[in-house]
Each structure stands twice: as structure tokens, then as C-alpha cells.
Design a protein around this motif. Structure first.
Motif, PDB file in Angstrom:
ATOM      1  N   LEU A 443       0.833  -1.208   0.000  1.00  0.00           N
ATOM      2  CA  LEU A 443       0.000   0.000   0.000  1.00  0.00           C
ATOM      3  C   LEU A 443       0.866   1.256   0.000  1.00  0.00           C
ATOM      4  CD1 LEU A 443      -2.777  -1.032   2.554  1.00  0.00           C
ATOM      5  CD2 LEU A 443      -3.112  -0.555   0.118  1.00  0.00           C
ATOM      6  N   THR A 480      -6.961  -4.854   1.160  1.00  0.00           N
ATOM      7  CA  THR A 480      -6.178  -5.364   0.043  1.00  0.00           C
ATOM      8  C   THR A 480      -5.664  -6.761   0.344  1.00  0.00           C
ATOM      9  OG1 THR A 480      -4.278  -4.954  -1.407  1.00  0.00           O
ATOM     10  CG2 THR A 480      -4.034  -4.337   0.907  1.00  0.00           C
ATOM     11  N   GLU A 484      -6.313  -7.666  -5.284  1.00  0.00           N
ATOM     12  CA  GLU A 484      -7.485  -6.789  -5.353  1.00  0.00           C
ATOM     13  C   GLU A 484      -7.440  -5.816  -4.182  1.00  0.00           C
ATOM     14  OE1 GLU A 484     -12.395  -7.069  -5.141  1.00  0.00           O
ATOM     15  OE2 GLU A 484     -11.186  -8.872  -5.420  1.00  0.00           O
ATOM     16  N   THR A 485      -7.538  -4.540  -4.482  1.00  0.00           N
ATOM     17  CA  THR A 485      -7.561  -3.514  -3.445  1.00  0.00           C
ATOM     18  C   THR A 485      -8.834  -2.694  -3.585  1.00  0.00           C
ATOM     19  OG1 THR A 485      -5.149  -3.344  -3.387  1.00  0.00           O
ATOM     20  CG2 THR A 485      -6.392  -1.499  -2.475  1.00  0.00           C
ATOM     21  N   TYR A 506     -16.129  -6.322   0.410  1.00  0.00           N
ATOM     22  CA  TYR A 506     -15.052  -7.158  -0.137  1.00  0.00           C
ATOM     23  C   TYR A 506     -15.436  -8.632  -0.095  1.00  0.00           C
ATOM     24  CZ  TYR A 506     -10.501  -9.566  -0.076  1.00  0.00           C
ATOM     25  OH  TYR A 506      -9.461 -10.428  -0.316  1.00  0.00           O
TER      26      TYR A 506
END
Length: 517
Positions: A443, A480, A484-485, A506
Motif C-alpha cells: 500500500l 487489500t 485486489e484492493t 469485499y
């Protein structure tokens, strides 16, 4: 004092003594879940013997009893009950500190009676406690008696016979009546188990209705705080609803007068129950009021169900009986409940409906999204809620999300599976800590500042980091997994997006994509 030879029991007692850590470690949680009955017995005996020296907080005691109840409620081919006297002693000690923790001891006792198919010792002990020293409110009683909703006819008959001559506290009575009413509906009894108490129940209904009439006119006479008045109102409504239902099922015409008085109260739920009771007794006013109540979104679902039960549902406007209309009613009633807004929404409209596979269901489910609004003195409050496989609305505003993500939020929120969980950052083991650090570094390499790492989440073997971020001074909630974030803007506003909702979206995306390719 010697506590126990069992290592995990020692660890549990050490955790109970701590003042800093409210949640147990994974070792304790796993040990309780896998414990033998003899070990659970030893743990509870240790708790009783060392209760004063442990000095545990109500929250830790509640968590421990939740874990213990979960273990004891597991289906088992080798049924071995805990001694009822041990559970009674645990209940007595816990009642001094936390009523909900204590109620779990009674829940275990009730579950043993059901699992034992006639465990008379447990059922007699449970009934005695409810008569002599019951939990302080109906929510705790409901938790304690929850296993009895699946009890056999013989066990229920034994239970109600044991209660026959004892004084029943009003908070306890509401739940006992609900249990009796439900048992009559499912055919466990040929007649209501408290038919012989009809005169007392009728008199009590008249008394509670009189109290509610005064409460409607002068609520300040019942307390100086809103919470006090709401508690009295909630308890009175719960008891009135149960009494109306019971008197209707008992079917004695002598209840017509008290049910008619209850029908005149302004509370919709009470009107619905009183109308149903009157209709059961052949009073045309009850039938007509149920037909009228079907037009009210908050009362519609129950009114239609009662009309169907009494074989006159076809007299209700067909459009009010469509699945969408009933789903609208389900959400409106949920929003109007005391635990939510306490009042029905000003407006409610369907914005999407679809049939799709949903977590925990084998067959496709009809799902409905509704936009609801409240006209408040401070302005209009609006959000999106769901009805169908689940009825729910978040505090976080979902209105600007794509429809698919709104469904995902509710699906992920509802999903339960042993391989879907999260571990707060302070409880990570070294391997999990390394995985979290890797995701944090990714990140940061992407230009985000990680302002708070919240948890490492697990989804059927996939690992992700839940965190709060900042980018160009703007706060974000994010999750995340390295591939996939997902990031959504947040703020200090009460309806702002939260990490919990981001996590739900999510998970829900993955679940709904899997179920509905």
C-alpha cells in the motif's frame, strides 16, 4: 488457591484476571471449542470457586460464557450433560455482575434438557430458577430459553407443569407466553398450556393496557429519562403482544373485552395482535382491522400472515400480498423497532429487486433493496436497506455505491463460516505479522499512507489487510489482498463509510460472484 491442573483452564483464568486484554487469545477460544465436557465442568467449577479473586470484567465473563455456550450447544452423538447444580451456581454468581453472561448458563441448561430428550433434572432446575430468581429483563430470558423452541411436546409439558404453581415475573412471562404460543402453533400442544390461567392473563392484560394508556398520555410520569420511559414502554409492549396472542389462542370469549381495549391503543403491533385475537374469537372488528392494517407498511407482513392463518387473506388487496409489498413491510417494521429508529420511515421505495443465490441458502432468494427516508427536525436522513434473505440497514450511507456493491455489503455482513474471520493487529502471530507487513508495504509503495492497520482478514484461505489510509490528505477505508484492493472515502460524519462495511463489501463481492457466476 489451586485453580486447575489443565493448562488451558489456567490460561483462561489468567485472562479473566487481566485488566488490559478484553478479548481472549486464539489458544483459549480454540481450547474451549474443542474441550471435553469434563473440562468444561472443571472450568465452571473453577469459576465459581474463585469468582471473587478472579475479579473479571462483565465483558470478559460474557465472552467466556458465549464461548462455553457455543461449545455446549454443538450437536453431539455422545451426549453428556453438565450437572444442573453447577450451572445453577454459575448463574447465581454471574447474576451479580452481568445478566447476559448469567443467561448463558441457563441457555446451556435448557439445551441439555432438549438434547437429552427429557432431562428432567435440568428442566426442573431451569423452571425453579425462573420462578425463584429469574433474569432481570425479557431479552435475557429469551436468550436463556432459546433452545426450548425446539423441544419435544413431552418436555414442554413437563416444563410448563413445573411452572404451574409458581409466581412468574412479568419480564419472564412475556417470553414464556411466546414459547407457549409458538408451541401451540406448531402443534406441540392440543390446547394452550396456560388455558387454566385465562382469568389471570385476562386481568393482567387489562392492567398492562391501562398502564400503556397512561404512558401514551403522560410519559413523564413513568421516568425522568428517555431511556427509562423507553424501557418501560418496551417491556409493556412485549408483554401486551404476548398476552393478546395467548388469549386469542386460548379462545375464551371472556377475553373479548380486554382485547377490544387493547385494540384502541395507538401502537400498531399491539393493534395487530389484538385484532388477530378478536378475529380468532369470531369478532368481526378484529377481521376488519387486520384488513385495514395490511395497508400500513409496518403492520402489513404480520397482518397478512394472520389473515392467511385465519383463512381470509384473499379479502386483502392482492397488491399488498405481493412479495415486494411484504418485503417492504419487513424492512419498515425492522426500522421501526426500538433497537433501530423506533419509528417507521417517512418514505420507502424499492430501487432494485433480483433473484439470486445468497450465502447460507441452497435455493435462489428474492432480494429487494429499498431507499428509505426520515424527515427529521435537523433535515432528511436517507439510506438503503435490504429485505429478503436478510433484513438490515447500515449506519454508513450506501446510496452512492453501485447496486452490486450494496448487495455485496449485506451478503458479506451476513456471511458466517469457520474460514471467514479476522484477527485484530495486536493478536497477530509472527507469521501473520509478516503477511500484514508485506501488505502494508505494498500500500505504501502505491502512494498511500497507512494511518491505522486494523486487522488481518481471512476468507476461505485468502488473506487481506483491513486498514485506514490517507492519500493527498483525504482519509480512506481500504482492504487489500495484494491482488485486489478496495478503497472508499470516509470522514468523521456519523453516516460515513467504515472499515467494517468495506470488509463486508469485499467479502460479499467474492461470495456473490461465486454463487452467481
Amino acid at each position: 488457591m489451586h485453580i486447575s491442573d489443565s493448562e488451558w483452564i489456567d490460561a483462561t483464568c489468567s485472562w479473566l484476571k487481566q485488566s488490559a486484554t478484553e478479548t481472549p487469545g486464539e489458544n483459549i477460544t480454540a481450547a474451549v471449542a474443542a474441550a471435553e465436557i469434563s473440562e468444561i465442568d472443571r472450568l465452571l467449577e473453577t469459576l465459581v470457586l474463585n469468582f471473587d479473586t478472579l475479579g473479571a470484567s462483565p465483558r470478559r465473563l460474557r465472552i467466556l460464557m458465549q464461548l462455553t455456550a457455543s461449545r455446549m450447544l454443538q450437536p453431539s452423538s455422545d451426549f453428556t450433560p453438565l450437572p444442573p447444580e453447577t450451572l445453577a451456581a454459575v448463574y447465581d454468581r454471574l447474576s451479580e455482575v452481568d445478566g447476559q453472561a448469567a443467561a448463558h448458563a441457563l441457555q446451556i441448561m435448557a439445551s441439555q434438557a432438549v438434547a437429552g430428550q427429557g432431562d428432567e433434572e435440568s428442566i426442573h432446575c431451569l423452571a425453579a430458577i425462573l420462578v425463584e430468581s429469574p433474569p432481570s429483563n425479557w431479552q435475557q430470558v429469551a436468550l436463556a430459553l432459546s433452545p426450548l423452541w425446539k423441544a419435544s411436546s413431552d418436555l414442554l409439558e413437563l416444563f410448563f407443569d413445573r411452572l404451574y404453581d409458581g409466581f412468574v415475573h412479568p419480564a419472564t412471562l412475556a417470553v414464556l407466553l411466546d414459547l407457549a404460543n409458538y408451541s401451540v402453533r406448531r402443534g406441540a400442544f392440543r390446547e394452550h398450556p396456560w388455558t387454566h390461567k385465562q382469568p389471570e392473563l385476562n386481568s393482567l392484560l387489562q392492567s398492562v393496557v391501562a398502564q400503556l394508556e397512561k404512558l401514551e398520555k403522560a410519559p413523564s410520569e413513568f421516568g425522568t429519562s428517555v431511556d427509562d420511559v423507553q424501557r418501560i414502554l418496551g417491556d409493556s409492549v412485549a408483554l401486551t403482544v404476548s398476552l393478546c396472542d395467548a388469549l386469542g389462542l386460548i379462545g375464551n370469549p371472556q377475553s373479548l373485552s380486554s382485547l377490544s381495549t387493547a385494540l384502541d391503543l395507538s401502537h400498531r403491533r399491539i393493534q395487530t395482535e389484538a385484532a388477530c385475537g378478536l378475529a380468532r374469537l369470531g369478532d368481526v372488528r378484529g377481521k376488519q382491522r387486520l384488513i385495514e392494517l395490511a395497508a400500513d407498511p409496518v403492520a402489513r407482513q404480520r397482518a397478512v400472515a394472520y389473515a392467511d392463518e385465519l383463512s381470509f387473506a384473499e379479502e386483502i388487496d392482492e397488491q399488498l400480498r405481493y412479495p415486494q409489498a411484504l418485503a417492504e413491510s419487513e424492512l419498515a417494521a425492522w426500522l421501526a423497532s426500538p433497537n433501530q429508529f423506533g419509528i417507521p420511515p417517512s418514505t420507502i421505495e424499492c430501487i432494485d429487486s433480483r433473484t439470486q443465490y445468497w450465502p447460507s441458502y441452497h435455493e435462489p432468494q428474492d432480494c429487494f433493496l429499498f431507499r428509505f427516508s426520515y424527515a427529521l427536525p435537523t433535515g432528511t436522513l436517507s439510506n438503503i436497506g435490504i429485505a429478503g434473505p436478510v433484513t438490515h440497514a447500515f449506519q454508513a450511507d450506501l446510496a452512492n455505491l453501485p447496486i452490486d456493491d450494496i448487495y455485496a455489503a449485506f451478503a458479506g455482513w451476513q456471511a458466517e463460516h469457520e474460514e471467514i474471520f479476522e484477527v485484530p493487529m495486536p493478536l497477530l502471530n509472527p507469521a501473520q505479522r509478516r503477511e500484514a507487513d508485506r501488505l502494508i508495504a505494498e500500500l505504501e509503495a502505491g502512494g498511500f499512507e497507512v494511518t491505522e492497520s486494523i486487522a488481518l482478514t481471512f476468507f476461505l484461505g485468502e488473506v487481506a489487510l483491513l486498514a485506514k489510509l490517507s492519500q493527498a490528505g483525504k482519509p480512506l477505508c481500504a482492504i487489500t489482498d495484494g491482488v485486489e484492493t478496495m478503497r472508499l472515502a470516509t470522514s468523521d460524519h456519523p453516516s460515513a463509510m467504515t472499515p467494517e462495511v468495506v470488509l463486508a463489501i469485499y467479502r460479499g463481492r467474492k461470495l456473490l460472484r461465486t454463487f452467481n457466476p
